[in-house]
Every structure is written in C-alpha cells, then in structure tokens.
Design a protein around this motif. Structure first.
Motif, short mmCIF file in Angstrom:
data_model
loop_
_atom_site.label_atom_id
_atom_site.label_comp_id
_atom_site.label_asym_id
_atom_site.label_seq_id
_atom_site.Cartn_x
_atom_site.Cartn_y
_atom_site.Cartn_z
N LEU A 199 -60.04 26.48 -17.49
CA LEU A 199 -59.56 26.73 -18.86
C LEU A 199 -58.26 25.98 -19.16
CD1 LEU A 199 -60.40 30.53 -19.27
CD2 LEU A 199 -61.48 28.61 -20.48
N ARG A 200 -57.49 25.66 -18.11
CA ARG A 200 -56.29 24.85 -18.30
C ARG A 200 -56.62 23.41 -18.67
NH1 ARG A 200 -51.50 25.29 -15.78
NH2 ARG A 200 -51.64 23.21 -14.88
N GLY A 201 -57.89 23.04 -18.43
CA GLY A 201 -58.28 21.64 -18.61
C GLY A 201 -57.87 20.80 -17.42
N ASP A 202 -57.56 21.47 -16.32
CA ASP A 202 -57.05 20.79 -15.13
C ASP A 202 -58.20 20.23 -14.29
OD1 ASP A 202 -55.37 20.00 -13.05
OD2 ASP A 202 -54.31 21.93 -12.97
N THR A 203 -58.01 19.05 -13.70
CA THR A 203 -59.04 18.46 -12.85
C THR A 203 -58.45 17.95 -11.54
OG1 THR A 203 -58.81 16.31 -13.94
CG2 THR A 203 -60.50 17.78 -14.81
N ASN A 204 -57.24 18.43 -11.22
CA ASN A 204 -56.58 18.06 -9.96
C ASN A 204 -56.42 19.33 -9.13
OD1 ASN A 204 -54.10 17.65 -8.17
ND2 ASN A 204 -54.50 15.56 -8.88
N VAL A 205 -56.65 19.24 -7.81
CA VAL A 205 -56.65 20.46 -6.99
C VAL A 205 -55.26 21.00 -6.67
CG1 VAL A 205 -58.91 20.03 -5.92
CG2 VAL A 205 -56.82 19.15 -4.83
N GLN A 206 -54.21 20.28 -7.07
CA GLN A 206 -52.86 20.73 -6.70
C GLN A 206 -52.57 22.16 -7.19
OE1 GLN A 206 -49.58 18.18 -7.98
NE2 GLN A 206 -48.12 19.79 -7.42
N TRP A 207 -52.92 22.43 -8.45
CA TRP A 207 -52.66 23.77 -9.05
C TRP A 207 -53.42 24.84 -8.27
CZ3 TRP A 207 -55.09 27.83 -11.67
CH2 TRP A 207 -54.26 28.64 -12.50
N LEU A 208 -54.65 24.51 -7.81
CA LEU A 208 -55.42 25.45 -6.99
C LEU A 208 -54.75 25.65 -5.64
CD1 LEU A 208 -59.10 24.17 -7.57
CD2 LEU A 208 -58.02 26.20 -8.57
N GLN A 209 -54.33 24.54 -5.04
CA GLN A 209 -53.73 24.61 -3.70
C GLN A 209 -52.43 25.41 -3.72
OE1 GLN A 209 -53.54 20.47 -2.64
NE2 GLN A 209 -55.56 20.49 -1.67
N GLU A 210 -51.65 25.25 -4.79
CA GLU A 210 -50.41 26.03 -4.91
C GLU A 210 -50.70 27.52 -4.94
OE1 GLU A 210 -48.08 22.60 -7.55
OE2 GLU A 210 -48.68 24.49 -8.50
N ARG A 211 -51.92 27.87 -5.32
CA ARG A 211 -52.34 29.27 -5.36
C ARG A 211 -53.27 29.62 -4.21
NH1 ARG A 211 -50.65 27.15 -9.51
NH2 ARG A 211 -49.38 28.33 -11.00
N LYS A 212 -53.28 28.76 -3.19
CA LYS A 212 -54.04 29.01 -1.94
C LYS A 212 -55.55 29.08 -2.16
CE LYS A 212 -50.20 29.90 0.62
NZ LYS A 212 -49.43 28.82 -0.06
#
Ligand SMILES: Nc1nc(=O)c2c([nH]1)NC[C@@H]1CN(c3ccc(C(=O)N[C@@H](CCC(=O)O)C(=O)O)cc3)CN21
Ligand SMILES: O=c1ccn([C@H]2C[C@H](O)[C@@H](COP(=O)(O)O)O2)c(=O)[nH]1
Length: 280
Positions: A79-92
């Motif tokens: 929903l953020r429109g994000d397509t990079n895994v960094q934001w996911l990784q920061e949240r484990k």
C-alpha cells in the motif's frame, strides 16, 4: 443457546478453512505432475475457487501457525507503493529477500502497479485511490478492478505478479472482493494470500464506510511443490479450529495512514508451525 450459537459458528468456520484443506487434498491426490520454472517439480490443478464470509471471522489458517505480522507488514508495504525490501527488512520481514537485487530492488512489482501505474500517455494512475473514490461515489460500478499485471513492465519485475488482479463488488452496504491468483503455492503462499486480501477487504471497507462481505479466492495454476508433500499430508491430518476475529483499533482516516499496531487478532489458536522450503 449461547453454546449452540458457538457450536454453529465453529462449524461454519470449520467449513471456512476446510476449503483450504480441500484444495490441498485435490492437488495432492488428483494433481498432474509437472516440472516448473524453479526446477522443484509440482502437483498441480487448474482453476479453483474458495469463498470466505468475512462476517463469520477472519480467515487465518488454524491447522498451522501463521506469522500474521509478516502478512500485515507486507500488505502495508504494497500500500506504500514500495518495491524495495529495505522497509520490510527494517521490520524483520524477510519473505521477499530471495528475489531482491543487490540494492534491495524488485522492479515495478505490486506496490508500483497499485499506486503508480505509468500509462503510455505519461499519466500516473493510483489504482487504490481511484478504487476507494469509486467505492464511495459509485459503489454499483462493475469496473472496480485493480491490476498488477502490466504486460509492458513484466520483464523488469523480479517475479511476475502471482495475485495479479482483484475486483470489488458492493451489495446491501457490504464490500466483497474477488482475487485472481494466476499461480498459487498452496502450502506457503496461499495461506498468506488469503489473509492478506481478507485484511485488504477490511481496510477498503473501513475507508469506504462499508461492512465486509465475502472474500472470493480464485486460483489458476494451483500447485503443491514436491518438497511440500509430507508437510501437506501432516496438515491434512489436522482439523480446523474455531474462527479468529480481526479488530482494527482505529480509523486512521486515509488508506496511507495505517500502521502495524492498528490490527489485532483475537482468539487465534493455531496448531504448531510446519516448516517448508520456499522454491525460488
Ligand atoms: N515459491 C514461492 N512461493 C511463494 O509463496 C512466494 C514466492 N515463491 N515468491 C514471492 C512471494 C514471497 N512469498 C513468501 C515467501 C516465503 C514464505 C515463507 O517462507 N513462509 C514461512 C515463514 C514466513 C515468515 O518468515 O514469516 C511459512 O512457514 O509460512 C511465504 C511467502 C509469497 N511468494
Ligand atoms: O503471493 C504469492 C507470490 C508467489 N506465489 C508463488 C506461486 C509460484 O509457486 C511462485 C511464482 O512462480 P511463477 O513461475 O512466477 O508462477 O510463487 C504465491 O503463491 N503467492
């Protein structure tokens, strides 16, 4: 009386998630043996449908413990429109790591297509914002479709969209949503996909001021990987438990303002987790 109601609800729910076990059973016992892109091999069936009445409760698998946190965070990331895994990784959350390049990029996958589809004439289309607008102003529309399947950009995506198109439908103040999933990893992906789209239906309903109706899951190539067969047999020996309930603690007022902490699942009693390797 209350005991009876509880039993009826539990039976209703057993039927609810029994549908998932039926799909698993169908692929295991009637699937065609196929070789696939990953080199793992599958047993597959083509074309399958399940229907979850979201008023009965939240369709989170109870025959194997699921990590709801990963599911919620992944949906917020789309929903953020994000397509990079960094934001996911920061949240484990690591479920997309295997497909990312050295910069964490996946190419123009779901988030990009949902929130910023680039048209040939240079327009940028926010399909989710337009969908919510239509749900509010013209809920009888038969054009409430969101597509991640952008043939012009498939070549640049790390993985072609699996849950590639969904459509919304409103009747009697209730929002229903149907997903078309072209390729479905029954053991690992499908439980995530069901919970994710059920959650999306709740979020869209809240933003549009509607109640929830049905979530309809439609699958194309539905497969069990050959290294998931023992895990599938183990799960088929289990019986679905009572239905969990989703609570959204607040209405953040915008599709862009949800946070992980806004979602609480009640009464989730699941049987032990079953490990399985993911085919890359
Ligand atoms: N073969 C395959 N199956 C998938 O389901 C899948 C892909 N590839 N590629 C893209 C995404 C990533 N998805 C994934 C990837 C890994 C898990 C997984 O390993 N799940 C574990 C643990 C999950 C966790 O860490 O929270 C599980 O037991 O459910 C699930 C979905 C769904 N998709
Ligand atoms: O949300 C998802 C994402 C992926 N999958 C599965 C389905 C297939 O097993 C693979 C994708 O491989 P293709 O060769 O591109 O079909 O990932 C899923 O079930 N759910």
């Amino acid at each position: 009386m209350f005991r009876l109601l509880g039993a009826a609800r539990a039976r209703g729910y057993a039927a609810h998630m029994q549908q998932y076990l039926d799909l698993m059973d169908r692929a295991l016992n009637h699937g065609a043996e196929q070789m696939d892109r990953t080199g793992t091999g599958t047993r597959s069936v083509f074309g399958h449908q399940m229907r979850f009445d979201l008023r009965q409760g939240f369709p989170l698998l109870t025959t194997k413990k699921l990590h709801l946190r990963s599911i919620i965070i992944e949906l917020l990331w789309f929903l953020r429109g994000d397509t990079n895994v960094q934001w996911l990784q920061e949240r484990k959350v690591s479920i997309w790591d295997e497909w990312a390049d050295e910069n964490g990029d996946l190419g123009p996958v779901y988030g990009k297509q949902w929130r910023d589809w680039e048209a040939a004439d240079g327009r940028h289309i926010d399909q989710i914002r337009e969908l919510i607008e239509t749900l509010k102003t013209n809920p009888g529309s038969r054009r409430m479709v969101v597509s991640a399947w952008n043939p012009g950009e498939l070549h640049a995506m790390a993985l072609a969209p699996c849950h590639c198109l969904f459509q919304c439908y409103v009747a009697n103040g209730k929002l229903s949503l149907q997903l078309y999933q072209r390729s479905a990893d029954i053991f690992l992906g499908v439980p995530f996909n069901i919970a994710s789209y059920a959650l999306l239906t709740h979020i869209l309903a809240q933003q549009a001021g509607l109640e929830v109706g049905d979530f309809v899951w439609t699958g194309g190539d539905c497969h069990l990987y050959s290294n998931h067969l023992d895990q599938a047999r183990e799960q088929l020996n289990r019986t679905p438990g009572p239905i969990p309930q989703l609570e959204i603690l607040r209405n953040p007022g915008s599709i862009d303002a949800y946070e992980y902490e806004d979602f609480v699942i009640h009464d989730y009693v699941a049987q032990p987790h079953i490990k399985a390797p993911v085919a890359v």
